[in-house]
Motif scaffolding. Sequence first.
Motif, PDB file in Angstrom:
ATOM      1  N   UNK A 144      31.465  38.234  47.621  1.00 52.74           N
ATOM      2  CA  UNK A 144      32.424  38.888  46.741  1.00 52.74           C
ATOM      3  C   UNK A 144      33.805  38.316  47.042  1.00 52.74           C
ATOM      4  N   UNK A 145      34.457  37.784  46.004  1.00 54.74           N
ATOM      5  CA  UNK A 145      35.782  37.167  46.158  1.00 54.74           C
ATOM      6  C   UNK A 145      36.905  38.117  45.751  1.00 54.74           C
ATOM      7  N   UNK A 146      36.699  38.877  44.674  1.00 56.20           N
ATOM      8  CA  UNK A 146      37.695  39.854  44.242  1.00 56.20           C
ATOM      9  C   UNK A 146      36.993  41.119  43.766  1.00 56.20           C
ATOM     10  N   UNK A 147      37.693  42.234  43.914  1.00 54.16           N
ATOM     11  CA  UNK A 147      37.235  43.514  43.378  1.00 54.16           C
ATOM     12  C   UNK A 147      38.382  44.032  42.536  1.00 54.16           C
ATOM     13  N   UNK A 148      38.163  44.103  41.223  1.00 45.79           N
ATOM     14  CA  UNK A 148      39.278  44.356  40.325  1.00 45.79           C
ATOM     15  C   UNK A 148      40.165  43.131  40.382  1.00 45.79           C
ATOM     16  N   UNK A 149      41.430  43.321  40.641  1.00 41.98           N
ATOM     17  CA  UNK A 149      42.358  42.182  40.771  1.00 41.98           C
ATOM     18  C   UNK A 149      42.712  41.926  42.229  1.00 41.98           C
ATOM     19  N   UNK A 150      42.015  42.606  43.139  1.00 38.55           N
ATOM     20  CA  UNK A 150      42.338  42.514  44.556  1.00 38.55           C
ATOM     21  C   UNK A 150      41.449  41.494  45.253  1.00 38.55           C
ATOM     22  N   UNK A 151      42.028  40.485  45.881  1.00 36.51           N
ATOM     23  CA  UNK A 151      41.218  39.547  46.668  1.00 36.51           C
ATOM     24  C   UNK A 151      40.572  40.284  47.841  1.00 36.51           C
TER      25      UNK A 151
END
Length: 57
Positions: A7-14
């Motif tokens: 997983x690289x981002x969740x929503x706009x959060x890195x």
Amino acid sequence: MRAGDVIRTAGRTPVPDPQALAGVLAAARPGDQLTLSVDRGGQELTVKLTLGELPGS
């Protein structure tokens, strides 16, 4: 999601590490929807999910 997905981002959060992902998830509530950017074997995928609730919570 599959074993080995990163997983690289969740929503706009890195989310560079598991602690960052845990922080994003802790700030969300059951029923919230998140869009994840996932690296699967060099291919970038977008995964949409709806958060549930842990049994006994």
